[in-house]
Enzyme design. Structure first.
Site, PDB file in Angstrom:
ATOM      1  N   GLN A   5      34.277  31.521  41.081  1.00 35.50           N
ATOM      2  CA  GLN A   5      32.963  32.045  40.693  1.00 35.50           C
ATOM      3  C   GLN A   5      31.989  30.935  40.311  1.00 35.50           C
ATOM      4  O   GLN A   5      30.832  31.222  39.992  1.00 35.50           O
ATOM      5  CB  GLN A   5      33.108  33.040  39.533  1.00 35.50           C
ATOM      6  CG  GLN A   5      33.955  34.260  39.871  1.00 35.50           C
ATOM      7  CD  GLN A   5      33.322  35.163  40.925  1.00 35.50           C
ATOM      8  OE1 GLN A   5      32.125  35.081  41.213  1.00 35.50           O
ATOM      9  NE2 GLN A   5      34.127  36.020  41.516  1.00 35.50           N
ATOM     10  N   CYS A  47      40.145  43.328  41.821  1.00 32.06           N
ATOM     11  CA  CYS A  47      41.589  43.189  42.014  1.00 32.06           C
ATOM     12  C   CYS A  47      42.374  43.932  40.952  1.00 32.06           C
ATOM     13  O   CYS A  47      43.554  44.175  41.096  1.00 32.06           O
ATOM     14  CB  CYS A  47      41.992  41.726  41.999  1.00 32.06           C
ATOM     15  SG  CYS A  47      41.040  40.780  43.168  1.00 32.06           S
TER      16      CYS A  47
HETATM   17  N1  PMP Z   1      39.812  33.951  41.324  1.00 38.00           N
HETATM   18  C1  PMP Z   1      38.702  34.567  40.907  1.00 38.00           C
HETATM   19  C2  PMP Z   1      38.040  34.104  39.640  1.00 38.00           C
HETATM   20  C3  PMP Z   1      38.148  35.614  41.648  1.00 38.00           C
HETATM   21  O1  PMP Z   1      37.041  36.225  41.227  1.00 38.00           O
HETATM   22  C4  PMP Z   1      38.811  36.034  42.847  1.00 38.00           C
HETATM   23  C5  PMP Z   1      38.286  37.180  43.677  1.00 38.00           C
HETATM   24  N2  PMP Z   1      38.122  38.389  42.965  1.00 38.00           N
HETATM   25  C6  PMP Z   1      39.971  35.342  43.241  1.00 38.00           C
HETATM   26  C7  PMP Z   1      40.446  34.317  42.460  1.00 38.00           C
HETATM   27  C8  PMP Z   1      40.720  35.719  44.501  1.00 38.00           C
HETATM   28  O2  PMP Z   1      40.034  35.244  45.630  1.00 38.00           O
HETATM   29  P1  PMP Z   1      40.365  35.774  47.099  1.00 38.00           P
HETATM   30  O3  PMP Z   1      39.697  37.100  47.222  1.00 38.00           O
HETATM   31  O4  PMP Z   1      39.763  34.740  47.992  1.00 38.00           O
HETATM   32  O5  PMP Z   1      41.842  35.845  47.247  1.00 38.00           O
END
Ligand code: PMP
Length: 380
Positions: free
Chosen positions: A178, A322
């Site tokens: 981020q 997530c």
């Molecule tokens: N780290 C952070 C701080 C995130 O916001 C995210 C995505 N929500 C991720 C890791 C995971 O990234 P990716 O979707 O590329 O797997």
């Protein structure tokens, strides 16, 4: 539509989508092949590697392309810990994304001690607490640059300096998902740094991991030996080159994009503060990342407000995409010491350079009218 969920994912820039198409339909050669056109693609991929390296002030051979930050984060742990002898302690912050938090917890099953460093009321990692936890047996520390739910920005140089003096055998990994391009960062203050294309207007499914030269690191998946033997698998050239185009566009317009997002965030916060019984969760507006604002509208469940806004085609989140399907308390806001009612009524707004100040007025007006109705209904 008003899209305010850019921490979940972003709209791909037109420039990036065009480049992706070119690498799918015209220059689709495997960069590991031996003939000229394939070598040209390999050179382009290495150009993309250099652009990322330049952006965070490191060298191109320290950049490994991955499928995104979940892979980068997992690989940071596994690649580093497999190269170390014996177990020891792992420290991560209590507010990490699940791709760090859950990964760390897995290492408790194989003999490591896993500890969590707390945050202050604004969501920033408590560096004094970290200092009190560090010691010679610490192997690996992972602290995010910017929190994805509150926009809190951590003091990574302070974290790094504490590790150098108190836990010299430990590596520092930083999840930069981020922060990359939106908050200044110099990767010399860490050993590893993860980023993800789809958070800055590149397509989903591509990212990178920086690993400092001379770090003992065994890499991730094995196979054909791509990425200098550290991450096998045919390179996703369309994704990598689209990510390169997105970084180029973002960098070129950086001032305009960041100022624009801050202006929107400030306007949204000012609008929201006018609504009764509302709290901003996280740092003061100017201290946080330009694109993330978290607020609680007391007495209205976040989920209910989210779906009411959805009816008006205004898209927000209650927390990280997530973990949004997991019931119960919000781990991030809980670590900040917020009461359960405030956690339950939290909404995350995340912005992009596509947003406008008018949208901030429209979204706030919609929230105001929805919660007036919901609160009246609740009192009956
Ligand atoms: N780290 C952070 C701080 C995130 O916001 C995210 C995505 N929500 C991720 C890791 C995971 O990234 P990716 O979707 O590329 O797997």
């Amino acid at each position: 539509m008003i899209y305010l969920d850019n921490s979940a994912t972003t709209r791909t820039f037109g420039s990036a989508a065009e480049v992706a198409k070119k690498y799918m339909t015209e220059t689709y050669f495997n960069p590991s092949s031996a003939y000229g056109p394939a070598v040209t693609v390999e050179k382009a991929v290495n150009g993309a590697r250099r652009r990322i390296a330049d952006t965070i002030n490191v060298t191109p051979n320290e950049i490994i392309f991955t499928s995104g930050a979940t892979e980068s984060n997992n690989m940071a742990f596994s690649g580093a810990l497999r190269a170390m002898r014996g177990n020891g302690r792992i420290i991560v912050s209590a507010v990490e994304h699940p791709s760090v938090f859950e990964t760390a917890r897995r290492y408790a099953d194989v003999g490591y001690e896993v500890e969590f460093v707390g945050v202050d009321a604004t969501g920033r990692v408590n560096v004094d607490m970290l200092k009190s936890m560090l010691g010679d047996d610490v192997r690996f520390v992972s602290i995010m640059q910017v929190n994805n739910e509150t926009g809190a920005v951590n003091d990574i140089p302070a974290v790094y300096n504490a590790i150098i003096s108190q836990a010299p055998g430990a590596l520092l990994h930083v999840d930069g998902v981020q922060g990359f391009l939106r908050v200044p960062f110099n990767a010399r203050f860490c050993d590893m740094y993860s980023l993800s294309g789809h958070k800055f207007h590149a397509p989903k499914g591509v990212g990178a991991l920086y690993v400092r030269n001379r770090t003992k690191f065994l890499g991730g998946q094995t196979g054909g030996g791509q990425e200098n033997g550290l991450r096998s698998g045919t390179s996703c050239t369309s994704g990598i080159m689209a990510m390169d185009a997105a970084i180029a566009q973002y960098t070129e317009h950086s001032r305009e994009y960041i100022d624009g997002m801050y202006a929107c965030k400030k306007r949204l916060a000012d609008n929201i503060k006018r609504i009764n019984d509302t709290f901003i969760n996280g740092p003061a507006i100017a201290d946080g990342a330009p694109h993330i604002l978290n607020a609680s509208f007391m007495g209205v469940r976040g989920e209910v407000l989210l779906h009411a806004l959805e009816e008006k085609q205004i898209y927000v989140a209650t927390g990280s995409a997530c973990s949004s399907k997991k019931k119960g308390k919000n781990r991030i806001l809980d670590a900040m010491g917020l009461k359960p009612e405030r956690q339950e009524s939290a909404i995350r707004f995340s912005l992009s350079p596509f947003n406008t100040v008018n949208e901030m007025d429209e979204a706030a007006a919609a929230i105001e009218s929805i919660i007036a109705v919901l609160r009246r209904y609740k009192r009956r």
